[in-house]
Design a protein around this motif. Structure first.
Motif, short mmCIF file in Angstrom:
data_model
loop_
_atom_site.label_atom_id
_atom_site.label_comp_id
_atom_site.label_asym_id
_atom_site.label_seq_id
_atom_site.Cartn_x
_atom_site.Cartn_y
_atom_site.Cartn_z
N TYR A 1 -4.50 13.03 -5.47
CA TYR A 1 -3.09 12.92 -5.79
C TYR A 1 -2.92 12.31 -7.18
CZ TYR A 1 -2.52 13.12 -0.65
OH TYR A 1 -2.57 13.48 0.68
N TYR B 1 0.13 10.31 -9.34
CA TYR B 1 1.43 9.64 -9.28
C TYR B 1 1.74 9.10 -10.68
CZ TYR B 1 0.89 9.40 -4.14
OH TYR B 1 0.73 9.70 -2.81
N GLY C 1 -6.88 4.62 -8.25
CA GLY C 1 -7.60 4.16 -9.42
C GLY C 1 -6.78 3.14 -10.18
N ARG D 1 -2.59 3.95 -18.85
CA ARG D 1 -1.32 3.55 -19.44
C ARG D 1 -1.06 4.39 -20.67
NH1 ARG D 1 -3.81 0.59 -16.58
NH2 ARG D 1 -2.88 -0.92 -15.18
N TYR E 1 1.08 -1.62 0.08
CA TYR E 1 0.11 -1.74 -0.99
C TYR E 1 0.37 -3.01 -1.78
CZ TYR E 1 -1.87 2.95 -0.44
OH TYR E 1 -2.54 4.06 0.03
N GLN F 1 -0.40 -4.79 -5.54
CA GLN F 1 -0.79 -4.43 -6.89
C GLN F 1 -0.77 -5.65 -7.80
OE1 GLN F 1 1.74 -1.60 -9.04
NE2 GLN F 1 -0.05 -0.74 -10.04
N GLY G 1 -2.02 -4.75 -14.23
CA GLY G 1 -3.08 -3.99 -14.87
C GLY G 1 -4.02 -3.28 -13.90
N LYS G 2 -3.74 -3.34 -12.62
CA LYS G 2 -4.58 -2.71 -11.61
C LYS G 2 -3.81 -1.65 -10.86
CE LYS G 2 -7.90 -5.69 -12.45
NZ LYS G 2 -9.16 -5.27 -13.14
N GLY G 3 -4.55 -0.78 -10.15
CA GLY G 3 -3.89 0.19 -9.29
C GLY G 3 -3.52 -0.44 -7.96
N PRO G 4 -2.62 0.18 -7.21
CA PRO G 4 -2.26 -0.34 -5.88
C PRO G 4 -3.46 -0.31 -4.95
CG PRO G 4 -0.68 1.31 -6.65
CD PRO G 4 -1.84 1.38 -7.57
N LEU H 1 -4.52 -0.68 -0.80
CA LEU H 1 -4.00 -0.68 0.57
C LEU H 1 -4.24 -2.03 1.22
CD1 LEU H 1 -2.73 0.91 2.92
CD2 LEU H 1 -5.07 1.50 3.61
N PHE I 1 4.29 -3.10 -2.49
CA PHE I 1 5.04 -1.86 -2.31
C PHE I 1 4.93 -1.40 -0.86
CE2 PHE I 1 6.05 -0.84 -6.66
CZ PHE I 1 5.03 -1.41 -7.40
N LYS J 1 1.50 13.01 0.87
CA LYS J 1 2.02 12.33 -0.29
C LYS J 1 2.90 11.15 0.11
CE LYS J 1 5.80 15.68 -0.69
NZ LYS J 1 6.34 16.79 -1.54
N LEU J 2 2.77 10.07 -0.64
CA LEU J 2 3.47 8.84 -0.34
C LEU J 2 4.79 8.75 -1.11
CD1 LEU J 2 0.39 6.46 -0.48
CD2 LEU J 2 1.71 6.99 1.57
N PHE K 1 7.22 5.77 -2.24
CA PHE K 1 7.15 4.32 -2.38
C PHE K 1 8.53 3.69 -2.54
CE2 PHE K 1 2.68 3.14 -3.01
CZ PHE K 1 2.08 4.37 -3.21
N GLY K 2 8.62 2.42 -2.11
CA GLY K 2 9.76 1.59 -2.48
C GLY K 2 9.58 1.12 -3.92
N LYS K 3 10.56 0.38 -4.42
CA LYS K 3 10.54 -0.04 -5.82
C LYS K 3 9.69 -1.28 -6.07
CE LYS K 3 14.77 2.09 -7.51
NZ LYS K 3 16.01 1.89 -8.30
#
Lengths: 116, 114
Positions: free
Chosen positions: A33, A35, A108, A112, B36, B38, B41-44, B46, B89, B101-102, B104-106
């Protein structure tokens, strides 16, 4: 690697230029996916691959955005004629997919993108 | 149309306190609800997830409460620690479609003061 990797980690480009963002999913994950996360917002779905095919591209904002996954592993998100509004963090996630009935997505670190 | 609404936008809690973040969804077809975490500077990543066949799921200090009739679910963080300071999130997906597909909330920015 153990997780999803994305390159580059940061990309600065000028308005109108073409950019490519790469995603290496977790080995064995058939679902991939993309996003997009704007500042202060949650990630928004762009496109989904099951294997090599784009099974759902309903989130792509317009025809300047395109993604490929030719061998069912690495994926590249391509943006033509970049605009300042394209500036965001582009996240890639992978999962075991529908065959495994697994919804768990592993993200991942993101790329940016800043369009000047 | 925002399909998953998350509140509050930001939250400040003292160390040892309980952090509570709420989400409401509109699409009754959603049947998978992950949270999730976060860091900048990192990805979300779980944290915990629930399906609508249970009303609560607990993993360590993290608990999801789910109210199917109200179309709401919440994350409770017990004994909050400064290391929990991050953006959280909620999300939802539908397993009956062609993919997971997810939506997400804000997000909620949680700050845990020492």
């Amino acid at each position: 690697g153990a997780g999803v990797s994305q390159t580059p980690s940061n990309k600065v480009t000028e308005k109108g230029k073409y950019v490519e963002l790469r995603c290496d999913p977790i080995s064995g994950h058939t679902a991939l996916y993309w996003y997009r996360q704007s500042l202060g917002q949650g990630p928004e779905f762009l496109i989904y691959f099951q294997g090599t095919g784009a099974a759902d591209d309903s989130g792509l904002p317009n025809d300047r955005f395109f993604a490929v996954r030719p061998e069912g592993s690495v994926s590249t998100l391509k943006i033509q004629r970049t605009e300042r509004g394209d500036s965001a963090v582009y996240l890639c996630a992978s999962s075991l997919g529908l065959a495994a009935r697994s919804e768990t997505q592993y993200f991942g670190p993101g790329t940016r993108l800043l369009v000047l | 149309q925002q399909q998953v609404k998350q509140s509050p936008q930001s939250l400040i809690v003292q160390k040892g306190g309980i952090s509570i973040i709420n989400c409401a969804y509109e699409n009754t077809a959603f049947d998978y609800f992950p949270w999730y975490q976060q860091f900048p500077g990192k990805g979300p990543a779980l944290l915990i997830a629930i399906r609508p066949d249970v009303s609560e799921k607990k993993e360590g200090r993290f608990t999801i409460s789910f109210n199917k009739s109200a179309k709401q679910f919440s994350l409770h963080i017990m004994d909050s620690q400064p290391g929990d300071s991050a953006t959280y999130f909620c999300a939802a997906s539908y397993s009956g479609g062609s993919n997971y597909k997810l939506t997400f909330g804000k997000g909620t920015l949680l700050t845990v003061n020492p």
